[in-house]
Design an enzyme around this catalytic site. Structure first.
Site, PDB file in Angstrom:
ATOM      1  N   SER A 172       4.628   9.113   2.943  1.00  0.00           N
ATOM      2  CA  SER A 172       3.338   8.958   3.621  1.00  0.00           C
ATOM      3  C   SER A 172       3.052   7.503   4.008  1.00  0.00           C
ATOM      4  O   SER A 172       2.274   7.255   4.934  1.00  0.00           O
ATOM      5  CB  SER A 172       2.213   9.481   2.721  1.00  0.00           C
ATOM      6  N   ASP A 418      -7.970   5.551  -3.847  1.00  0.00           N
ATOM      7  CA  ASP A 418      -6.563   5.591  -3.441  1.00  0.00           C
ATOM      8  C   ASP A 418      -6.107   4.148  -3.209  1.00  0.00           C
ATOM      9  O   ASP A 418      -6.494   3.511  -2.226  1.00  0.00           O
ATOM     10  CB  ASP A 418      -6.435   6.417  -2.152  1.00  0.00           C
ATOM     11  N   HIS A 421      -2.409   4.004  -0.243  1.00  0.00           N
ATOM     12  CA  HIS A 421      -2.391   4.026   1.224  1.00  0.00           C
ATOM     13  C   HIS A 421      -3.298   2.935   1.809  1.00  0.00           C
ATOM     14  O   HIS A 421      -4.097   2.345   1.084  1.00  0.00           O
ATOM     15  CB  HIS A 421      -2.797   5.425   1.713  1.00  0.00           C
TER      16      HIS A 421
END
Ligand SMILES: *[C@@H]1O[C@H](CO)[C@@H](O)[C@H](O)[C@H]1NC(C)=O
Ligand SMILES: *[C@@H]1O[C@H](CO)[C@@H](O)[C@H](O)[C@H]1NC(C)=O
Ligand SMILES: *[C@@H]1O[C@H](CO)[C@@H](O)[C@H](O)[C@H]1NC(C)=O
Ligand SMILES: *[C@@H]1O[C@H](CO)[C@@H](O)[C@H](O)[C@H]1NC(C)=O
Ligand SMILES: *[C@@H]1O[C@H](CO)[C@@H](O)[C@H](O)[C@H]1NC(C)=O
Length: 442
Positions: A172, A418, A421
């Site tokens: 990702s 998070d 990311h």
């Protein structure tokens, strides 16, 4: 330039050729070299004026430096090797280390696009839309110490991709870099001349007038794994299959530029399970090896895939190093119990590196790429250190949540931030600026 160049780059930036010369002034080698030069001048008297004009003690040291560093640089100095897509070697085959530098605040040229203007950013990365109150993370430009980065030119990139296909392969984080590239390019393409389609593991952005694609293929280990299409799985069950690169690799063929990454999914903190044979075998043969050994297996498989499936006289391969995480504020001297949540400034310590486990993986990458660089020229994007400063650039809590948050989580945002990311626009645009620079100029 491949990993070999980074050996050059390991010199501290301040260590110029001149200072190297000073340090070795009295060495027998230099003495021999001077004798040789006198002889040379005698034998090739005709060329002397030109030769002398090029000669300086600094120049005299160059061949010696190169021999001890990398064949790639020597070759480019001789002008024999120019990688595909390179239009002009700004640093003349020398060693501007693009990855050694500092962040400079630049609210004039940054951000390179606006979040609301790029319809292709997945809701996990649209931080402003998800309520991020501060915008400072968008206003930083990477400034290498030794040279300037060329500005990203979307038209030029699209022209280079005319009739071609570019593919990002990995996890990702690589999807984020892919999305950043799409955002950087799509602003110069009219609405009806582009498309963005996902089918299973493959997402394809098409610039129709250019007959060009920029694509992303999700393969978090590069190798086949039992997590590739799992909805729910236990980390401790995670397993990759040896010699399985073609499972995904069959879908990567025919590309002109491929950008690989893989890191996050290996970081289980456990030994890695490697399957020999097939998942369908009645008795699966599984061995457990260290993360580094398992990771090395994947990098080697990737290189042999490239060797067998890409013509490196026409195409380019990039490998992006590990994307750092900021899950523990003690790592940068913050209060215990914190993470990237509510961080709006970057880490100032130029030597900050973060977790040690990254070091051993970095070693695996560089050793493996270096070992094979004569057969498989991979351009290395060493983004780890420059990203490690950016604790301010993560999506934190400003992203679409897959599951509704519990009252306990809501009461403690640190628990669901998070710190892996990155918001777009943001840090990952810089990764693509570096890719752009390496593709065309270095
Ligand atoms: C990556 O870049 C950083 C910062 O310049 C440097 O310290 C490090 O040695 C580089 N790593 C490799 C493997 O080239
Ligand atoms: C960007 O590249 C295009 C095509 O190569 C060129 O015509 C244009 O002048 C470049 N723009 C800038 C700002 O350099
Ligand atoms: C479009 O690009 C592909 C390669 O990506 C090529 O095979 C095809 O011939 C091109 N089509 C046209 C119409 O140029
Ligand atoms: C998606 O990919 C599969 C296999 O690669 C293919 O068979 C299918 O036609 C594709 N679907 C669409 C909508 O393109
Ligand atoms: C965020 O950090 C600032 C200091 O930088 C602090 O004053 C504030 O209380 C923090 N906010 C939350 C919600 O943790």
């Amino acid at each position: 330039m491949g990993v070999g160049e980074n050996k050059t780059s390991n010199f501290p930036p301040s260590l110029s050729y001149a200072s190297i010369v000073r340090k070795t002034k009295l060495s027998p080698f230099l003495f021999t070299l001077l004798i040789f030069l006198v002889l040379f001048a005698y034998l090739y008297g005709e060329d002397l004026p030109q030769f002398v004009s090029h000669f300086s003690p600094v120049d005299a040291m160059r061949p010696a430096l190169q021999l001890s560093q990398s064949s790639a640089i020597t070759k480019s100095e001789k002008g024999k090797v120019r990688l595909p897509f390179v239009i002009d070697e700004l640093d003349d085959g020398e060693s501007c280390n693009l990855f050694s530098g500092k962040w400079v605040r630049d609210a004039v040229t940054r951000p390179l696009y606006h979040e609301a203007d790029c319809p292709f950013i997945q809701p996990q990365l649209t931080c402003l839309e998800r309520g991020r109150p501060d915008k400072d993370y968008q206003f930083w430009r990477w400034q290498p110490f030794e040279c300037d980065l060329p500005s990203f030119n979307a038209t030029m990139m699209l022209e280079a991709l005319r009739g071609k296909r570019m593919l990002y392969v990995g996890d990702s984080l690589n999807r984020g870099q892919f999305t950043s590239m799409v955002c950087l390019l799509q602003s110069v393409i009219p609405p009806n001349a582009k498309s963005f389609v996902t089918n299973g593991s493959l997402t394809v952005f098409t610039a129709m007038d250019y007959n060009a694609t920029v694509e992303f293929y999700w393969a978090p280990f590069l190798l086949e794994s039992n997590s590739d299409d799992a909805i729910v799985h236990r980390i401790s069950d995670r397993m990759v299959r040896r010699d399985s690169i073609n499972t995904h690799g069959d879908h990567w063929k025919g590309r002109d530029i491929v950008v690989f990454n893989t890191y996050l999914w290996w970081m289980t903190g456990l030994k890695m399970k490697i399957l020999q044979g097939s998942y369908k075998d009645d008795e699966m043969q599984v061995v457990e090896v260290s993360t580094e050994d398992a990771y090395s297996l994947a990098i080697n498989s990737m290189l042999s895939w490239v060797k067998q499936n890409m013509d490196l006289t026409r195409t380019r391969v990039f490998f992006t190093s590990m994307s750092p995480t900021h899950g523990k504020s003690q790592d940068w001297g913050g209060e215990s119990g914190g993470n990237c949540y509510n961080q709006t400034t970057m880490i100032e310590d130029p030597n900050y590196w973060g977790s040690d486990s990254r070091k051993s993986i970095m070693r695996v990458i560089t050793e493996t790429l270096h070992e094979h660089q004569d057969e498989v020229m991979v351009t290395f994007l060493n983004i780890t250190q420059l990203s490690a400063y950016r604790k301010d650039a993560h999506t934190s809590i400003y992203k679409k949540q897959w599951n509704p948050l519990t009252p306990e989580q809501l009461a403690n945002p640190v628990s669901y931030a998070d710190c892996v990311h990155w918001c777009l626009p943001g840090l990952q645009d810089t990764w693509n600026e570096l890719l752009f620079a390496k593709l065309f100029y270095f």
